[in-house]
Design a protein around this motif. Sequence first.
Motif, PDB file in Angstrom:
ATOM      1  N   UNK A  76      16.005 -70.867 -81.755  1.00  0.00           N
ATOM      2  CA  UNK A  76      16.119 -72.255 -82.326  1.00  0.00           C
ATOM      3  C   UNK A  76      14.869 -72.959 -82.492  1.00  0.00           C
ATOM      4  N   UNK A  77      13.964 -73.042 -81.650  1.00  0.00           N
ATOM      5  CA  UNK A  77      12.357 -73.531 -81.583  1.00  0.00           C
ATOM      6  C   UNK A  77      11.571 -72.974 -82.726  1.00  0.00           C
ATOM      7  N   UNK A  78      11.715 -71.527 -82.716  1.00  0.00           N
ATOM      8  CA  UNK A  78      11.119 -70.821 -83.654  1.00  0.00           C
ATOM      9  C   UNK A  78      11.276 -71.203 -85.039  1.00  0.00           C
ATOM     10  N   UNK A  79      12.836 -71.236 -85.392  1.00  0.00           N
ATOM     11  CA  UNK A  79      13.256 -71.528 -86.606  1.00  0.00           C
ATOM     12  C   UNK A  79      12.749 -73.103 -87.015  1.00  0.00           C
ATOM     13  N   UNK A  80      13.058 -74.007 -86.080  1.00  0.00           N
ATOM     14  CA  UNK A  80      12.437 -75.344 -86.276  1.00  0.00           C
ATOM     15  C   UNK A  80      10.961 -75.632 -86.568  1.00  0.00           C
ATOM     16  N   UNK A  81      10.191 -74.602 -86.101  1.00  0.00           N
ATOM     17  CA  UNK A  81       8.762 -74.718 -86.059  1.00  0.00           C
ATOM     18  C   UNK A  81       8.235 -74.933 -87.802  1.00  0.00           C
ATOM     19  N   UNK A  82       8.976 -74.140 -88.597  1.00  0.00           N
ATOM     20  CA  UNK A  82       8.546 -74.604 -89.967  1.00  0.00           C
ATOM     21  C   UNK A  82       9.044 -75.617 -90.620  1.00  0.00           C
ATOM     22  N   UNK A  83      10.030 -76.332 -89.885  1.00  0.00           N
ATOM     23  CA  UNK A  83      10.900 -77.642 -90.561  1.00  0.00           C
ATOM     24  C   UNK A  83      10.129 -78.985 -89.935  1.00  0.00           C
ATOM     25  N   UNK A  84       9.827 -78.816 -88.868  1.00  0.00           N
ATOM     26  CA  UNK A  84       9.405 -80.178 -87.911  1.00  0.00           C
ATOM     27  C   UNK A  84       7.746 -80.134 -88.236  1.00  0.00           C
ATOM     28  N   UNK A  85       7.438 -81.471 -88.647  1.00  0.00           N
ATOM     29  CA  UNK A  85       6.264 -81.802 -89.021  1.00  0.00           C
ATOM     30  C   UNK A  85       5.527 -83.104 -88.457  1.00  0.00           C
ATOM     31  N   UNK A  86       6.256 -83.495 -87.451  1.00  0.00           N
ATOM     32  CA  UNK A  86       5.946 -84.663 -86.828  1.00  0.00           C
ATOM     33  C   UNK A  86       5.987 -84.694 -85.235  1.00  0.00           C
ATOM     34  N   UNK A  87       5.126 -85.477 -84.453  1.00  0.00           N
ATOM     35  CA  UNK A  87       5.261 -85.269 -83.249  1.00  0.00           C
ATOM     36  C   UNK A  87       6.218 -85.554 -82.545  1.00  0.00           C
ATOM     37  N   UNK A  88       6.929 -86.655 -82.987  1.00  0.00           N
ATOM     38  CA  UNK A  88       8.068 -87.145 -82.248  1.00  0.00           C
ATOM     39  C   UNK A  88       9.270 -86.414 -82.586  1.00  0.00           C
ATOM     40  N   UNK A  89       9.239 -85.627 -83.591  1.00  0.00           N
ATOM     41  CA  UNK A  89      10.285 -84.793 -83.959  1.00  0.00           C
ATOM     42  C   UNK A  89      10.327 -83.372 -83.177  1.00  0.00           C
ATOM     43  N   UNK A  90       8.823 -83.076 -82.854  1.00  0.00           N
ATOM     44  CA  UNK A  90       8.597 -81.879 -82.000  1.00  0.00           C
ATOM     45  C   UNK A  90       9.148 -82.004 -80.657  1.00  0.00           C
ATOM     46  N   UNK A  91       8.751 -83.255 -80.194  1.00  0.00           N
ATOM     47  CA  UNK A  91       9.272 -83.574 -78.667  1.00  0.00           C
ATOM     48  C   UNK A  91      10.645 -83.522 -78.601  1.00  0.00           C
ATOM     49  N   UNK A  92      11.229 -83.856 -79.525  1.00  0.00           N
ATOM     50  CA  UNK A  92      12.958 -83.929 -79.551  1.00  0.00           C
ATOM     51  C   UNK A  92      13.341 -82.620 -79.829  1.00  0.00           C
TER      52      UNK A  92
END
Length: 284
Positions: A76-92
């Motif tokens: 799931x984190x690998x898939x979200x890596x290409x979508x998330x572009x914000x530090x707060x979203x990365x923490x979540x």
Amino acid sequence: MERGRSEEEQLDVSVVPAEVLPGVTALDDGARTEAPLGPRARLWPSLAAVYRAQLSRARVARIPLLFVATFQSVGIMIMMRGVVDDADEARAVVAGATVLVVAFVALNLLAQYFGQLRASGGLDHYATLPVPPAAVVLGAAGAYASFTVPGTVVTAVFGCVLFGLPLTHLWVLAAVIPLAGAALAGLGAAFGLLAPRPELATLLGQLGMSAALLLGVLPADRMPGVVQFARDLLPSTYGVEALARTFGGHPDWAFVLGDLAVCAAVGVASLAVATWAYRRAAVR
């Protein structure tokens, strides 16, 4: 001749005094009274015994369990890596994927275990043991939650490296894992014990894990208001929030402790419900 011998054998029996029978004593006037039973097993020794028994029984499924729970969160984190572009979203995302490992076991597998235990009559075995009901629930929940520790740590470290988050405060997992695990394990055990059929217990566990996935991993600010309200009702949310706050440069420890306190309160309440559900299912 044979008949007479048979009668002699039947008459030649030993008479056992009543006072030597277990649980019975004889008074001076010949009356009988029951002797007092031994002391009831205490909670913590019983809890430790149930925990060790469950741990050794579930050890066979340890490697597949760790692999599935960890691989799911890492994917799931690998898939979200290409979508998330914000530090707060990365923490979540990292915090949600980490707590998801705990939810996979506490909600999904524990609900299946207690559902099958109830359907197969396994609760009758525990009902005959002189252990408190809370020891059975807590021992099983603790044993299953113990398997999540390596996968949770691996997921958190991998997520921090993947998203460039600091590893400094990952020690907070020592509090997040047991508190979030207790809150979710109580719900999972209650699902399995209250469901009338094991298939329904499995379904409830899967739905709970799916809720932890969707409401925990996805960033909260991208959700509609109604979904955010549902997220606040999910016990794992506060474990996610507590872990996500520690990824910042200067964590607000007051909020972290507040989120952990909510997890602890919900854990006590959910385990109390699971204990009541165990008593209810064991007497039926």
